[in-house]
Design an enzyme around this catalytic site. Structure first.
Site, short mmCIF file in Angstrom:
data_model
loop_
_atom_site.label_atom_id
_atom_site.label_comp_id
_atom_site.label_asym_id
_atom_site.label_seq_id
_atom_site.Cartn_x
_atom_site.Cartn_y
_atom_site.Cartn_z
N ASP A 152 -3.79 3.01 14.49
CA ASP A 152 -3.16 3.56 13.41
C ASP A 152 -3.63 4.79 13.04
O ASP A 152 -4.45 5.46 13.82
CB ASP A 152 -2.92 2.61 11.94
CG ASP A 152 -4.19 2.38 11.51
OD1 ASP A 152 -5.16 3.00 11.67
OD2 ASP A 152 -4.24 1.49 10.59
N ARG A 159 0.81 -1.12 0.09
CA ARG A 159 -0.04 0.08 -0.08
C ARG A 159 0.96 1.20 0.09
O ARG A 159 1.50 1.49 0.89
CB ARG A 159 -0.85 -0.16 1.39
CG ARG A 159 -1.85 1.34 1.28
CD ARG A 159 -2.85 1.29 2.19
NE ARG A 159 -2.86 1.15 3.51
CZ ARG A 159 -3.73 1.21 4.69
NH1 ARG A 159 -4.85 1.35 4.21
NH2 ARG A 159 -3.26 1.05 5.73
#
Length: 532
Positions: free
Chosen positions: A444, A162
């Site tokens: 996160d 990603r």
């Protein structure tokens, strides 16, 4: 290589990642596509103006022909992506890469985005770690002398990467005097160094594509893919990209996003935490979209349930994967009862996903893999559930925007928790650590963003908590001061004052940032310059 400068430390420990050929490849992509990237970001701003005027998103009339055409399909699954029932995600540090590939999960998404703090050394060493892993030469020796290496039987998870989103730049690489697109840097470096090696092993360069807000942004990725494959003389369609539907605007363009990527498409993912953040952020000025404490915003509330059902139907109509969301729980040590309760939540979440028709799901910790596999294996007897058409599903724009949540509350503890989550995550990020275990969850950037945007929303609308506390800027600042001081006294958070300074700006509409990562990024940028 005229016009190209590497800003920051260029160490031999990076190997040949920053070779002139690799940097020149990235620079070519930037010069070809950055103007379009910037124009698309301007379109986001224009869309924001309309939203603030009360013009709600809807399915696009000009692309109805794409949605209504039942004949076109996405690409068939590439090798290693046929069965994706359990996907593990995490940052690109060396130990994590080894453990994730060894986890037994179907795939591992190596994340340069939400779980990686983009310090220069994190980004470039992450590229080296992935290259070494693909070449089978990766190893790591921990501080206690323990050696980590890839499984001897070769049964490692399929690798996906990603890159950072279109909104990010990489200020450590200047091209013609401007920072390189972070998306193109992450993609280009990985593709240049590893595409042919992956192909020689029978696989390919596979990606997760984040934070998009329209099909035009997917079109840009498709153009990048085609040019990159042509440059390296690789057959078009070798690259595969799975798109995270993690913005409310992208939810109205799922068909179109798959269509733009057609020959490169590997489906869509329910990026649920960022999706909640997007819902709050995009409608932050509209009192109809005030959400309660994030613990009340489950996958069964109206707007989340509608989004999931539409995503599964859309993907299976186009014969591509519909991947479920993240289980952020982590094992709880020394408390069996609490751990059993947490794992029961994971089981129920994964059972709901596979029963709805998802073809796979996400986990943040290897210990969750057996739980996720058990739930998916019990229902999903083939490699995917493309045959679960969900033709019964009809989702309207009103349903995608329905934020009515029964029983949700906003308490003083909700506010304190959100401030604490923001501070702990931001402090960690500023130290170069992009994911943090907190309250038995792996936090996160996405989960921190929910906390930050909720604080803004609650103060912006002057809500009163269920325990009768009026939320004002002064009220938030008092809690921010107290929590900052408490963290400072603990001695565990050396960057907490800087984090607190940044967070204090997010309570005001004039200084509210689109992303925490762009708000704090300049504090990670080094200043010395080396010319290649």
């Amino acid at each position: 290589m005229s016009g190209i400068r590497v800003v920051g430390h260029n160490s031999s420990e990076f190997g040949d990642i920053l070779s002139p050929e690799a940097v020149e490849f990235v620079a070519k992509l930037h010069r070809l596509f950055n103007r379009t990237r910037v124009a698309l970001l301007e379109k986001r701003k224009a869309r924001e103006v309309l939203l603030n005027k009360g013009i709600m998103p809807d399915f696009l009339p000009e692309t109805a022909y794409i949605r209504n055409d039942n004949n076109w399909k996405g690409a068939p699954p590439a090798r290693g992506l046929e069965d994706r029932r359990v996907e593990i995600t995490g940052p690109v540090d060396r130990k994590m890469v080894i453990n994730a590939l060894n986890s037994g999960a179907s795939t591992y998404m190596a994340d340069f985005e939400d779980s990686t703090s983009p310090t220069w050394i994190n980004i470039v060493s992450g590229q080296k770690n992935l290259k070494d892993a693909i070449n089978g030469t990766i190893s790591y020796t921990g501080p206690n002398g323990k050696v980590y290496s890839l499984r001897a039987d070769g049964k490692v998870s399929t690798l996906l990467v990603r890159p950072r989103g279109w909104h990010m730049v990489e200020k450590h690489l200047l091209i013609d005097g401007e920072p390189c697109s972070a998306s193109l840097f992450d993609f280009g470096m990985y593709f240049f160094h590893n595409a042919k090696t992956l192909i020689s092993k029978g696989f390919g360069p596979y990606f997760y594509l984040p934070k998009m807000e329209s099909h035009l942004e997917a079109r840009l990725w498709n153009d990048v893919f085609n040019v990159s494959q042509d440059e390296l003389k690789i057959t078009r369609g070798t690259i595969r990209g799975t798109v995270l539907i993690e913005t409310i605007l992208a939810a109205f363009e799922m068909d179109e996003i798959i269509y733009e990527l057609r020959d490169h498409s590997s489906g869509l993912n329910c990026g649920r935490w960022d999706y909640i953040f997007s819902m709050i952020k995009k409608f932050k000025n509209d009192p109809r979209f005030i959400l309660p404490d994030r613990s009340a915003v489950t996958m069964t509330v109206p707007f989340m349930d509608s989004y999931v059902r539409l995503l599964i139907k859309t993907c299976h109509k186009r014969s591509v994967h519909a991947i479920g969301g993240m289980a952020a729980q982590i094992p709880i040590k020394n408390d069996d009862a609490a751990n059993d309760a947490a794992m029961a939540k994971v089981r129920a979440d994964k059972r709901r996903e596979v029963s709805a028709g998802h073809d796979g799901t996400w986990i943040a910790h290897p210990a969750l893999a057996p739980i996720a596999f058990k739930e998916f294996d019990a229902v999903m007897l083939s490699a995917n559930q493309f045959f679960v058409r969900r033709e019964d599903v009809v989702v309207t724009s009103a349903e995608l925007l329905n934020t009515n949540i029964a029983g949700g509350q906003i308490t003083e503890q909700s506010i304190k928790t959100n401030i604490e989550v923001c501070l702990i995550y931001m402090e960690s990020w500023l130290r170069g650590v992009g994911c943090v275990p907190l309250n038995n969850l792996m936090e996160d950037a996405a989960t921190a963003e929910i906390s930050r945007s909720q604080l803004f929303q609650w103060v912006n609308h002057g809500i009163t908590t269920s325990d009768n506390k009026k939320v004002t800027v002064e009220y938030l600042n008092r809690h921010l001061f107290d929590i900052t001081k408490s963290m400072e006294r603990s001695g565990k958070y050396p960057k907490v004052q800087l984090a607190s300074k940044h967070l204090a700006t997010q309570f005001h509409s004039s200084t509210f940032s689109d992303f925490l990562t762009t708000l704090c990024y300049d504090d990670l940028v080094v200043t010395n310059t080396n010319k290649l």
